[in-house]
Design a protein around this motif. Structure first.
Motif, PDB file in Angstrom:
ATOM      1  N   ASN A  91       7.502  11.291   2.856  1.00  0.00           N
ATOM      2  CA  ASN A  91       6.422  10.521   3.475  1.00  0.00           C
ATOM      3  C   ASN A  91       5.966   9.449   2.491  1.00  0.00           C
ATOM      4  N   ARG A  92       6.432   8.246   2.701  1.00  0.00           N
ATOM      5  CA  ARG A  92       6.206   7.183   1.724  1.00  0.00           C
ATOM      6  C   ARG A  92       4.784   6.649   1.743  1.00  0.00           C
ATOM      7  N   ARG A  93       3.956   7.162   2.643  1.00  0.00           N
ATOM      8  CA  ARG A  93       2.563   6.700   2.711  1.00  0.00           C
ATOM      9  C   ARG A  93       1.626   7.530   1.835  1.00  0.00           C
ATOM     10  N   VAL A  94       2.154   8.616   1.268  1.00  0.00           N
ATOM     11  CA  VAL A  94       1.317   9.472   0.421  1.00  0.00           C
ATOM     12  C   VAL A  94       1.996   9.661  -0.923  1.00  0.00           C
ATOM     13  N   ALA A  95       1.197   9.978  -1.934  1.00  0.00           N
ATOM     14  CA  ALA A  95       1.737  10.197  -3.268  1.00  0.00           C
ATOM     15  C   ALA A  95       2.533  11.486  -3.334  1.00  0.00           C
ATOM     16  N   ASP A  96       3.491  11.527  -4.220  1.00  0.00           N
ATOM     17  CA  ASP A  96       4.212  12.764  -4.472  1.00  0.00           C
ATOM     18  C   ASP A  96       3.210  13.868  -4.780  1.00  0.00           C
ATOM     19  N   GLU A  97       3.511  15.064  -4.324  1.00  0.00           N
ATOM     20  CA  GLU A  97       2.579  16.190  -4.474  1.00  0.00           C
ATOM     21  C   GLU A  97       2.123  16.380  -5.921  1.00  0.00           C
ATOM     22  N   ALA A  98       3.014  16.141  -6.873  1.00  0.00           N
ATOM     23  CA  ALA A  98       2.672  16.339  -8.279  1.00  0.00           C
ATOM     24  C   ALA A  98       1.615  15.357  -8.776  1.00  0.00           C
ATOM     25  N   TYR A  99       1.468  14.225  -8.071  1.00  0.00           N
ATOM     26  CA  TYR A  99       0.528  13.191  -8.503  1.00  0.00           C
ATOM     27  C   TYR A  99      -0.567  12.917  -7.477  1.00  0.00           C
ATOM     28  N   ALA A 100      -0.627  13.728  -6.433  1.00  0.00           N
ATOM     29  CA  ALA A 100      -1.576  13.477  -5.348  1.00  0.00           C
ATOM     30  C   ALA A 100      -3.019  13.524  -5.831  1.00  0.00           C
ATOM     31  N   GLU A 101      -3.372  14.520  -6.632  1.00  0.00           N
ATOM     32  CA  GLU A 101      -4.749  14.630  -7.116  1.00  0.00           C
ATOM     33  C   GLU A 101      -5.125  13.418  -7.944  1.00  0.00           C
ATOM     34  N   GLU A 102      -4.223  12.995  -8.794  1.00  0.00           N
ATOM     35  CA  GLU A 102      -4.501  11.847  -9.656  1.00  0.00           C
ATOM     36  C   GLU A 102      -4.580  10.554  -8.841  1.00  0.00           C
ATOM     37  N   PHE A 103      -3.706  10.414  -7.871  1.00  0.00           N
ATOM     38  CA  PHE A 103      -3.723   9.229  -7.012  1.00  0.00           C
ATOM     39  C   PHE A 103      -5.046   9.121  -6.265  1.00  0.00           C
ATOM     40  N   ASP A 104      -5.496  10.220  -5.674  1.00  0.00           N
ATOM     41  CA  ASP A 104      -6.768  10.212  -4.946  1.00  0.00           C
ATOM     42  C   ASP A 104      -7.942   9.914  -5.878  1.00  0.00           C
ATOM     43  N   ALA A 105      -7.914  10.495  -7.068  1.00  0.00           N
ATOM     44  CA  ALA A 105      -8.995  10.273  -8.027  1.00  0.00           C
ATOM     45  C   ALA A 105      -9.009   8.823  -8.509  1.00  0.00           C
ATOM     46  N   ALA A 106      -7.823   8.245  -8.677  1.00  0.00           N
ATOM     47  CA  ALA A 106      -7.741   6.853  -9.121  1.00  0.00           C
ATOM     48  C   ALA A 106      -8.332   5.913  -8.077  1.00  0.00           C
ATOM     49  N   ARG A 107      -7.996   6.135  -6.821  1.00  0.00           N
ATOM     50  CA  ARG A 107      -8.561   5.288  -5.766  1.00  0.00           C
ATOM     51  C   ARG A 107     -10.072   5.476  -5.661  1.00  0.00           C
ATOM     52  N   ALA A 108     -10.530   6.729  -5.798  1.00  0.00           N
ATOM     53  CA  ALA A 108     -11.978   6.991  -5.744  1.00  0.00           C
ATOM     54  C   ALA A 108     -12.701   6.317  -6.899  1.00  0.00           C
ATOM     55  N   ALA A 109     -12.008   6.145  -8.032  1.00  0.00           N
ATOM     56  CA  ALA A 109     -12.610   5.502  -9.203  1.00  0.00           C
ATOM     57  C   ALA A 109     -12.561   3.978  -9.118  1.00  0.00           C
ATOM     58  N   GLY A 110     -11.940   3.454  -8.066  1.00  0.00           N
ATOM     59  CA  GLY A 110     -11.912   2.011  -7.871  1.00  0.00           C
ATOM     60  C   GLY A 110     -10.650   1.312  -8.327  1.00  0.00           C
ATOM     61  N   PHE A 111      -9.638   2.086  -8.724  1.00  0.00           N
ATOM     62  CA  PHE A 111      -8.381   1.476  -9.134  1.00  0.00           C
ATOM     63  C   PHE A 111      -7.589   0.998  -7.922  1.00  0.00           C
ATOM     64  N   ALA A 112      -6.915  -0.124  -8.087  1.00  0.00           N
ATOM     65  CA  ALA A 112      -5.899  -0.532  -7.123  1.00  0.00           C
ATOM     66  C   ALA A 112      -4.664   0.319  -7.394  1.00  0.00           C
ATOM     67  N   CYS A 113      -4.122   0.957  -6.362  1.00  0.00           N
ATOM     68  CA  CYS A 113      -2.987   1.869  -6.520  1.00  0.00           C
ATOM     69  C   CYS A 113      -1.879   1.508  -5.538  1.00  0.00           C
ATOM     70  N   SER A 114      -0.656   1.609  -6.015  1.00  0.00           N
ATOM     71  CA  SER A 114       0.502   1.404  -5.148  1.00  0.00           C
ATOM     72  C   SER A 114       1.468   2.571  -5.303  1.00  0.00           C
ATOM     73  N   LEU A 115       2.257   2.770  -4.252  1.00  0.00           N
ATOM     74  CA  LEU A 115       3.276   3.803  -4.243  1.00  0.00           C
ATOM     75  C   LEU A 115       4.658   3.161  -4.169  1.00  0.00           C
ATOM     76  N   PHE A 116       5.658   3.862  -4.701  1.00  0.00           N
ATOM     77  CA  PHE A 116       7.042   3.417  -4.549  1.00  0.00           C
ATOM     78  C   PHE A 116       7.943   4.641  -4.481  1.00  0.00           C
ATOM     79  N   SER A 117       9.096   4.460  -3.893  1.00  0.00           N
ATOM     80  CA  SER A 117      10.063   5.549  -3.783  1.00  0.00           C
ATOM     81  C   SER A 117      10.857   5.645  -5.070  1.00  0.00           C
ATOM     82  N   PHE A 118      10.681   6.753  -5.778  1.00  0.00           N
ATOM     83  CA  PHE A 118      11.423   6.964  -7.021  1.00  0.00           C
ATOM     84  C   PHE A 118      12.917   7.063  -6.730  1.00  0.00           C
ATOM     85  N   GLU A 119      13.251   7.684  -5.600  1.00  0.00           N
ATOM     86  CA  GLU A 119      14.650   7.846  -5.237  1.00  0.00           C
ATOM     87  C   GLU A 119      15.313   6.494  -4.945  1.00  0.00           C
TER      88      GLU A 119
END
Length: 270
Positions: free
Chosen positions: A20-48
């Motif tokens: 699901n390319r619209r959500v962060a990898d499970e290993a980084y989901a908590e950090e991704f959500d926290a980063a957005r809540a802190a006001g960071f601009a965040c992007s996702l990409f397919s590692f594969e």
């Protein structure tokens, strides 16, 4: 007075979930959500896809920003490709390929921190390991490649010089390859459960409790990298010893609360 936060100077880049390319990898989901809540601009990409030679982010990277990667470990060559890929989008990685390699590979930083870390002999994969440590008479030998040790139940400690080759072979078996070369380190008696991870951001040392020991501050003065991790452990005599450096972008938070980690990173914002 405007309540609008200034446009960020740093954009965080995370790997997406492979399914699901619209959500962060499970290993980084908590950090991704926290980063957005802190006001960071965040992007996702397919590692594969990136490993297959394609790089596309969602949302697109903002031109002119510094990109801070938070994701899976990369070889220096792969990191250089990521650096080049972001440059094609008008951005620059916060850490250069040279700086990444400097903290990622033990031989790159060892000479700068030699007195703080176990004595190490660095050799090629096809070296005569027993001959390389001949005459050193160490109590035992901790064996790893340039990046990682053997994390199976067998562990990475060789009791004799002749066992070093066995550990190297197992590293190759379980990890697929020996990265860089072989590091043979003098075995030191360390206090169990005393390992602590610190981060250095723009020359400032940070700990999960808000402070860092003088050893970490000294290492921060010696290493030329904008963001790296420092792992220290107490010896049996209570002396702090440097065990490992790592590029901060691919270093786990370990015991760091995600809020504390984001508060540290918030210093990257403009």
């Amino acid at each position: 007075m405007s309540d609008v936060r200034p446009a960020p100077s740093t954009q965080l880049l995370f790997p997406c979930d492979p399914l699901n390319r619209r959500v962060a990898d499970e290993a980084y989901a908590e950090e991704f959500d926290a980063a957005r809540a802190a006001g960071f601009a965040c992007s996702l990409f397919s590692f594969e896809d990136f490993e297959a030679g394609q790089f596309k982010t969602q949302p697109a990277l903002c031109g002119g920003v510094k990109v801070l990667y938070r994701g899976w470990m990369l070889t220096p060559d792969s990191y250089a490709r990521l650096h080049d890929a972001t440059a094609e989008h008008g951005c620059a990685m916060a850490t250069s390929p040279t700086q990444y390699r400097h903290c990622h590979y033990l031989p790159e930083w060892y000479a700068l921190c030699k007195e703080f870390t176990p004595e190490t002999v660095i050799v090629a994969r096809d070296a005569d390991f027993a001959a390389a440590v001949d005459g050193r008479n160490w109590p035992a030998y901790f064996v790893k490649d340039y990046v990682k040790s053997l994390t199976t139940q067998r562990g990475s400690v060789a009791a004799t010089p002749q066992e070093i080759a066995d550990v190297v072979g197992l590293i190759e078996t379980y990890r697929g390859a020996v990265e860089g070369g072989v590091c043979i380190r003098k075995f030191e008696q360390l206090q169990a459960d005393s390992e602590e991870r610190y981060f250095v951001l723009h020359g400032q040392a940070h700990g999960r409790d808000g402070s860092a020991p003088e050893l970490v501050h000294e290492i921060a003065r010696r290493i030329e990298s904008p963001f790296f991790s420092v792992d220290v452990v107490a010896s049996s005599r209570g002396e702090l010893r440097l065990i490992e450096l790592g590029d901060g972008q691919v270093s786990d938070r370990k015991q760091w609360p995600v809020g504390r980690f984001m508060a540290m990173l918030d210093g990257t914002q403009g």
